[in-house]
Design a protein around this motif. Structure first.
Motif, short mmCIF file in Angstrom:
data_model
loop_
_atom_site.label_atom_id
_atom_site.label_comp_id
_atom_site.label_asym_id
_atom_site.label_seq_id
_atom_site.Cartn_x
_atom_site.Cartn_y
_atom_site.Cartn_z
N TYR A 59 0.85 -1.19 0.00
CA TYR A 59 0.00 0.00 0.00
C TYR A 59 0.89 1.24 0.00
CZ TYR A 59 -3.13 3.65 1.65
OH TYR A 59 -3.83 4.81 1.79
N THR A 60 0.57 2.13 -0.92
CA THR A 60 1.32 3.38 -1.01
C THR A 60 0.65 4.41 -0.11
OG1 THR A 60 1.82 2.84 -3.29
CG2 THR A 60 2.25 5.10 -2.60
N ASP A 61 1.44 4.94 0.83
CA ASP A 61 0.91 5.91 1.77
C ASP A 61 0.46 7.17 1.03
OD1 ASP A 61 0.22 6.72 4.30
OD2 ASP A 61 2.20 7.56 4.77
N GLY A 62 -0.70 7.66 1.40
CA GLY A 62 -1.23 8.88 0.79
C GLY A 62 -2.24 8.58 -0.32
N THR A 63 -2.34 7.31 -0.75
CA THR A 63 -3.34 6.97 -1.77
C THR A 63 -4.65 6.59 -1.08
OG1 THR A 63 -2.60 4.67 -1.85
CG2 THR A 63 -1.60 6.19 -3.43
N ASN A 64 -5.66 6.36 -1.87
CA ASN A 64 -6.99 6.07 -1.36
C ASN A 64 -7.05 4.63 -0.84
OD1 ASN A 64 -9.70 5.77 -0.85
ND2 ASN A 64 -10.37 6.66 -2.79
N LEU A 65 -7.09 4.46 0.48
CA LEU A 65 -7.11 3.15 1.10
C LEU A 65 -8.40 2.40 0.76
CD1 LEU A 65 -5.84 1.07 3.05
CD2 LEU A 65 -7.08 2.20 4.89
N LYS A 66 -9.53 3.10 0.77
CA LYS A 66 -10.80 2.44 0.48
C LYS A 66 -10.82 1.88 -0.94
CE LYS A 66 -13.76 4.79 3.78
NZ LYS A 66 -14.90 5.66 3.98
N ALA A 67 -10.32 2.64 -1.89
CA ALA A 67 -10.26 2.16 -3.28
C ALA A 67 -9.37 0.92 -3.38
CB ALA A 67 -9.75 3.26 -4.19
N TRP A 68 -8.27 0.92 -2.65
CA TRP A 68 -7.35 -0.22 -2.63
C TRP A 68 -8.06 -1.45 -2.05
CZ3 TRP A 68 -4.11 -2.43 1.49
CH2 TRP A 68 -3.07 -3.24 1.00
N LEU A 69 -8.81 -1.24 -0.96
CA LEU A 69 -9.54 -2.35 -0.33
C LEU A 69 -10.68 -2.86 -1.22
CD1 LEU A 69 -9.70 -1.02 3.35
CD2 LEU A 69 -8.31 -2.93 2.48
N TYR A 70 -11.38 -1.94 -1.89
CA TYR A 70 -12.44 -2.35 -2.82
C TYR A 70 -11.85 -3.21 -3.95
CZ TYR A 70 -16.27 0.49 -0.96
OH TYR A 70 -17.27 1.00 -0.17
#
Length: 173
Positions: free
Chosen positions: A49-60
């Protein structure tokens, strides 16, 4: 993002991921399993996971890909490919389609056996088969009720003997 912050962010994302899991699986237990798989994969791959990116989008994305992978795995598991030289499994009786041919033959045999009954036994038996009560049959045929019961019993016995070929497959003992 520290490990504690990442875990906290994962925990907060479960509320928005759960409805998405329900839309994908359409089953409460499967949705919970999918959510758990998603969170485990996210936790195990937190270094990706790249810090500062959208965590929810990554999880979706993880959830959608997990669902697709599980679905494809399930479809492959339910697909059977016969690799035998003579297609033994495809030609086995477990893959037959029931077209009621056996039922048609059985009905022909039953009708033939009933027709072969002596008329004095056939008439009371058919009347009883069609729903008449013993006393109604006795009244219509103008014979004693004991005679009606006896003739129906004899007709059943003769039919049982004539149709004994079906006793194993149909349970007519």
């Amino acid at each position: 993002m520290t490990a504690v912050e990442f875990n906290y962010a994962l925990q907060n994302s479960t509320k928005t991921l759960k409805p998405f899991a329900m839309r994908l699986t359409k089953d409460y237990d499967d949705a919970n399993d999918l959510l758990q798989d998603t969170l485990v994969k996210a936790f195990l791959n937190k270094d990706k996971y790249t810090d500062g990116t959208n965590l929810k989008a990554w999880l979706y994305t993880i959830m959608k890909n997990t669902f697709i992978t599980n679905y494809q795995r399930m479809m492959r598991k339910n697909t059977f490919i016969d690799t035998t030289d003579n297609l033994h499994y495809i030609n086995s009786s477990s893959s037959m389609v029931d077209n009621n041919a056996l039922s048609n033959f059985a009905m022909e045999d039953i009708n033939h056996a009933v027709e072969k009954l002596d008329e004095s036994y056939r008439n009371p038996f058919l009347m009883y088969f069609n729903g008449f009560k013993y006393h109604e049959i006795a009244q219509k045929l103008n014979i004693p009720i004991g005679t009606v019961k006896n003739r129906i019993h004899i007709a059943r016995k003769e039919l049982k003997d004539a149709l004994k070929i079906y006793s194993f497959s149909r349970g007519l003992n």
